[in-house]
Enzyme design. Structure first.
Site, PDB file in Angstrom:
ATOM      1  N   HIS A 216       0.808  -1.218   0.000  1.00  0.00           N
ATOM      2  CA  HIS A 216       0.000   0.000   0.000  1.00  0.00           C
ATOM      3  C   HIS A 216       0.845   1.274   0.000  1.00  0.00           C
ATOM      4  O   HIS A 216       0.334   2.351   0.281  1.00  0.00           O
ATOM      5  CB  HIS A 216      -0.968   0.009   1.184  1.00  0.00           C
ATOM      6  CG  HIS A 216      -2.021  -1.038   1.030  1.00  0.00           C
ATOM      7  ND1 HIS A 216      -3.138  -0.863   0.235  1.00  0.00           N
ATOM      8  CD2 HIS A 216      -2.098  -2.293   1.514  1.00  0.00           C
ATOM      9  CE1 HIS A 216      -3.871  -1.961   0.261  1.00  0.00           C
ATOM     10  NE2 HIS A 216      -3.262  -2.849   1.021  1.00  0.00           N
ATOM     11  N   LYS A 247      -1.742  -2.177  -7.402  1.00  0.00           N
ATOM     12  CA  LYS A 247      -2.397  -1.057  -6.734  1.00  0.00           C
ATOM     13  C   LYS A 247      -1.883   0.250  -7.353  1.00  0.00           C
ATOM     14  O   LYS A 247      -2.312   0.593  -8.434  1.00  0.00           O
ATOM     15  CB  LYS A 247      -2.269  -1.207  -5.229  1.00  0.00           C
ATOM     16  CG  LYS A 247      -3.159  -2.402  -4.766  1.00  0.00           C
ATOM     17  CD  LYS A 247      -3.013  -2.865  -3.362  1.00  0.00           C
ATOM     18  CE  LYS A 247      -3.899  -4.101  -3.145  1.00  0.00           C
ATOM     19  NZ  LYS A 247      -3.672  -4.798  -1.895  1.00  0.00           N
ATOM     20  N   THR A 277       2.305 -20.200 -14.851  1.00  0.00           N
ATOM     21  CA  THR A 277       2.683 -19.410 -16.025  1.00  0.00           C
ATOM     22  C   THR A 277       3.061 -17.990 -15.624  1.00  0.00           C
ATOM     23  O   THR A 277       2.429 -17.397 -14.753  1.00  0.00           O
ATOM     24  CB  THR A 277       1.514 -19.402 -17.029  1.00  0.00           C
ATOM     25  OG1 THR A 277       1.288 -20.750 -17.444  1.00  0.00           O
ATOM     26  CG2 THR A 277       1.806 -18.547 -18.244  1.00  0.00           C
TER      27      THR A 277
END
Ligand SMILES: *Cc1c(COP(=O)(O)O)cnc(C)c1O
Length: 409
Positions: A216, A247, A277
């Protein structure tokens, strides 16, 4: 046997506890963020998003979108397999270099999400350290908790941001035992920040490694977007930094950055890295574009902080119960799960404002809240409209305003 009974029962329990989750059907509009279309039961409607983790609007930035489109057109969509099978697509190599540089570390390793980077990163590192003791902050994210659980090693939980408690646990532990301290730099529900230097002091004194989730904070703090660790000048003291590309960087994927040996060991042993993957080249190129842009552009960070400060001051002036926060997260206290949900429903249906209710178990019971995340693109008019809508909703639901909250305590 009627297997459906079990699923019905499980869902019924969530409904009973008012914990059943409903996801809104939204269509974000690149170039018009934070505006979006809500596909409501009555048809499409314009709404304003106030709770996105696309904190800086980078998911619609022309440089980021351009890098994704250009790379997909040139290299195709999928990565074609795990890195062992398909090799590493070149944009992923560049992305890992960019991330290592961003955090001043020798190397970095990208995973398919921040969740996976914590889960498989923490469990792999802990398993590689014989008889490792994990010391985990009480409010760490579920992905870290799952990493701890999967490691199968002993864990002790220290009270949130309480370095005295952490020291007590470190002092009681065998000095010769490997130890890994786990915390976040910025906790996203309260918007509070960890005392990184004090934690590093203890790690050095008691010979522990440090692992910090900067999910964050990356992109948003520090002169180059290196996170709270960069802002506080603590980067070099932290052994492992973890972050997300989903984010503030507006894409998808997660990573850890650390010294070359540790990264090579995780690359070689982590099942959640090896057997899946790799990220598509276009996603890697877009993430790199976002990181590079935010490395040199201060505008988004300044404006982000300015918007958060402005929103807090407008809501406080309206005597809405803003919970104290040191950062860009603006939590508004409700303290009741049903009213929290009702407030959000009213905001969406009557005011075209989209905010998700935050209820137990994400936050403790009694601390239910609206978690508001203003971006650089929420202007004064949108902030004023939000405040007016909140005041109306608070009145309709007879929720306490600030002076009443204080008086009740
Ligand atoms: C969102 C989040 C993650 C997971 O990151 P994703 O990239 O969304 O998987 C990890 N840690 C914290 C603290 C988060 O809030």
């Amino acid at each position: 046997m009627d297997y459906n009974v079990f699923f019905d029962r499980a869902l019924g329990q969530l409904h009973d506890e008012r914990r059943y989750r409903v996801f809104a059907d939204l269509e974000r509009l690149a170039g018009r963020y934070p505006h979006a279309i809500w596909h409501s039961p009555e048809g499409p409607r314009d709404v304003v998003i106030w709770c996105s983790n696309d904190y800086l609007g980078m998911a619609q930035h022309p440089k980021v979108v351009g890098a994704m489109v250009e790379t997909a057109a040139r290299m195709g969509t999928g990565a074609g397999g795990t890195r062992n099978i398909a090799g590493t697509n070149h944009p992923l190599i560049e992305l890992e270099r960019e991330l290592a540089t961003l955090h001043g570390k020798e190397a970095s390793l990208v995973f398919t999400s921040g969740y996976v980077s914590n889960e498989t990163g923490i469990s792999t590192i802990a398993k590689l350290l014989p008889n490792c003791l994990l010391l985990s902050d009480a409010l760490n994210h579920n992905s870290m908790i799952e990493g701890v659980r999967k490691s199968g090693t002993e864990k002790q939980v220290w009270r949130h941001n309480d370095v005295a408690h952490l020291e007590q646990l470190l002092r009681a532990a065998d000095p010769d035992r490997p130890k890994l301290i786990l915390c976040e730099s910025l906790y996203s529900m309260d918007g509070d920040v960890a005392p990184l230097h004090k934690i590093c002091d203890l790690a050095e004194r008691y010979g522990a490694l440090t692992y910090v989730d900067e999910v964050h904070a990356v992109g948003m703090y520090g002169p180059h977007g290196g996170g709270i660790s960069e802002r506080d000048g603590a980067t070099a003291r932290i052994d492992i930094l973890e972050g997300t590309l989903a984010k503030a960087f507006g894409c998808l994927g997660g990573y850890i950055a650390a010294n070359a040996n540790l990264i090579d060991a995780v690359r070689s042993y982590a099942p959640g890295f090896i057997f899946t993957t790799a990220l598509p080249p276009a996603v890697c190129a877009a993430a790199t574009a976002a990181i590079r842009h935010l490395k040199s552009s201060q505008w988004e960070r300044d404006r982000h902080q300015d918007r958060a400060a402005r929103l807090k001051s407008v809501l406080n002036a309206a005597r809405l119960p803003v919970m104290p926060s040191d950062t860009h997260i603006v939590p508004l206290h409700v303290g009741d799960p049903e009213k929290c949900k009702m407030a959000c429903d009213l905001l969406l249906s009557d005011y075209g404002i989209y905010i998700q209710p935050i209820n137990y178990p994400t936050v403790p019971r009694g601390l239910e809240r609206l978690r508001i995340t203003p971006s650089p693109y929420h202007d004064d008019a949108l902030i004023d409209r939000l405040a007016e809508a909140l005041v109306d909703v608070w009145d309709q639901l007879m929720l306490p305003r600030q002076s009443q909250v204080l008086a009740a305590e």
